[in-house]
Motif scaffolding. Structure first.
Motif, PDB file in Angstrom:
ATOM      1  N   GLU A   1      92.576 -67.381 -36.051  1.00 52.02           N
ATOM      2  CA  GLU A   1      92.885 -66.080 -35.818  1.00 52.02           C
ATOM      3  C   GLU A   1      93.488 -65.110 -36.999  1.00 52.02           C
ATOM      4  O   GLU A   1      93.257 -63.960 -37.322  1.00 52.02           O
TER       5      GLU A   1
ATOM      6  N   GLU B   1      92.184 -62.189 -39.214  1.00 52.07           N
ATOM      7  CA  GLU B   1      92.724 -60.805 -39.280  1.00 52.07           C
ATOM      8  C   GLU B   1      93.025 -60.628 -40.976  1.00 52.07           C
ATOM      9  O   GLU B   1      92.801 -59.620 -41.601  1.00 52.07           O
TER      10      GLU B   1
ATOM     11  N   ARG C   1      89.080 -60.356 -42.578  1.00 52.74           N
ATOM     12  CA  ARG C   1      88.003 -59.801 -41.959  1.00 52.74           C
ATOM     13  C   ARG C   1      87.481 -58.637 -42.777  1.00 52.74           C
ATOM     14  O   ARG C   1      86.563 -58.522 -43.232  1.00 52.74           O
TER      15      ARG C   1
ATOM     16  N   SER D   1      88.406 -56.715 -34.051  1.00 56.95           N
ATOM     17  CA  SER D   1      89.754 -57.117 -34.835  1.00 56.95           C
ATOM     18  C   SER D   1      90.282 -58.347 -34.502  1.00 56.95           C
ATOM     19  O   SER D   1      90.901 -58.889 -35.249  1.00 56.95           O
ATOM     20  N   ARG D   2      89.913 -58.782 -33.323  1.00 61.39           N
ATOM     21  CA  ARG D   2      90.295 -60.244 -33.071  1.00 61.39           C
ATOM     22  C   ARG D   2      88.882 -61.312 -33.034  1.00 61.39           C
ATOM     23  O   ARG D   2      88.059 -60.861 -32.382  1.00 61.39           O
TER      24      ARG D   2
END
Lengths: 179, 208
Positions: free
Chosen positions: A19, A23, A26, B36-37
């Motif tokens: 994750e 972030e 992305r 966003s996650r």
């Protein structure tokens, strides 16, 4: 943010560390993909697919610290999507040829018009080189071409982009390029 | 961060601003709906379990076919093929008066083949237009199919089976009369269909 993988991580920890990677990468992945497909919603879908595939690979084996492996997956996903679109729209394949997309982005910026004049593979080369700022070996590994051939191709691509901007842009872009 | 040899500098002077132009434009792009996650999609386990099912079915089918081919053609399969071919095994007894068919054979294949043979052989030695009619009557099962088919056949050729019967008795003398009569026992059910008038004549003769 150091992401070193020596041993496969347990599931929750791996998901948490992935994750963090998500972030971090992305937005770059989304922009790289959009720079190739020149379509925002499609780029979002392809970004999701990219990270799904990256997550499966992350679970299987350790990943390197460089984000190039994620960009490589993004390149594969994007070019595969474009190939499928070419086959799906075979009668309209002429519309997808390089240069023909310029009219579709008439109202877009100068950079988008210059990118639209290129083929998807050429766009990927430009985006990986100018935006992602990958090293020469990394770009060569992603595009599966020799560095010498890539340098020559990049020269041709820049010439084509400049010609496109000279032809289509009647405003500030021409001033910038010739100034 | 990374070496940027490819970007080292466009040879053409007019393209020097292109990298900045592209970079600036790309950095202005933001996704609208991209979460966003990261939430990994759950993969279903069921497709993994059912994935080898077609392969297993194909292997089982191939094994069955191999076992069937190794065991040879089965009896029921041959019977079904014979029936599908339209060759009736009941034609065997009617071929007996021609004297070319062993009446005791119960094999459907041999009976079917022998049922075909009288039609060929009987047409060859006997000349004249009346010969095909008994041959056709011989193919039709006389005893098993009842009297309707045999009655329709015996109307016209009723006088005609008499002349072929002596000629058909030529191969019979090789065997004793008792054996020939014993061999005809299963075929006697076909006799009343063909020479029906002659039986009616014989009945008064036997008591006398």
């Amino acid at each position: 943010m150091g992401i070193s993988r020596d041993i496969p991580n347990p599931e929750p920890e791996a998901a948490g560390e992935f994750e963090l990677l998500y972030e971090k990468l992305r937005l770059p992945v989304y922009r790289i993909i959009r720079g190739v497909v020149l379509d925002g919603p499609a780029a979002e879908d392809l970004t999701q697919k990219t990270f799904e595939r990256a997550y499966r690979r992350w679970q299987r084996r350790p990943a390197s610290e460089s984000p190039a492996w994620v960009y490589e997956i993004a390149a594969d996903v994007t070019l595969g999507h474009i190939r499928r679109q070419r086959w799906a729209r075979r009668p309209l394949s002429r519309l997808l040829q390089p240069g023909s997309a310029t009219a579709a982005v008439e109202s877009a910026s100068a950079a988008e018009r210059a990118l639209a004049a290129l083929s998807p593979e050429q766009r990927l080369l430009v985006v990986l080189t100018f935006y992602a700022q990958l090293s020469e070996p990394e770009v060569s590994a992603i595009l599966r071409a020799s560095p010498k051939a890539l340098a020559a191709e990049l020269e041709r691509v820049l010439g084509a982009m400049r010609d496109t901007l000279e032809i289509t842009d009647h405003g500030a872009a021409r001033e910038r390029l010739k100034g | 961060m990374h070496t940027r040899r490819l970007e080292g500098g466009p040879a053409e002077p007019g393209a020097q601003h292109l990298p900045d132009l592209v970079r600036t434009r790309l950095e202005s792009w933001y996704p609208y709906q991209l979460p966003s996650r990261f939430r990994p999609a759950r993969r279903l386990r069921a497709p993994g379990l059912w994935r080898p099912l077609p392969l297993v079915l194909a292997v089982v089918l191939l094994a069955l076919l191999a076992a069937a081919s190794l065991a040879g053609p089965s009896r029921s399969l041959t019977d079904a093929l014979v029936n599908l071919a339209g060759i009736r095994p009941a034609a065997t007894p009617t071929a007996h008066p021609q004297g070319a068919v062993p009446a005791g054979s119960s094999d459907p294949i041999t009976s079917a083949v022998s049922a075909m043979e009288p039609t060929r052989t009987s047409a060859a030695p006997s000349a004249g237009p009346s010969q095909p009619v008994p041959a056709a009557a011989g193919v039709i099962p006389a005893g098993s199919t009842g009297g309707l088919a045999s009655a329709s056949r015996t109307i016209t050729p009723a006088p005609k089976p008499r002349p072929p019967s002596p000629s058909a008795s030529r191969p019979l003398p090789s065997s004793p009369p008792s054996q020939s009569s014993a061999g005809r026992l299963p075929a006697q059910s076909a006799l009343p269909s063909e020479p029906a008038p002659s039986v009616a004549v014989r009945v008064p003769l036997s008591p006398s």
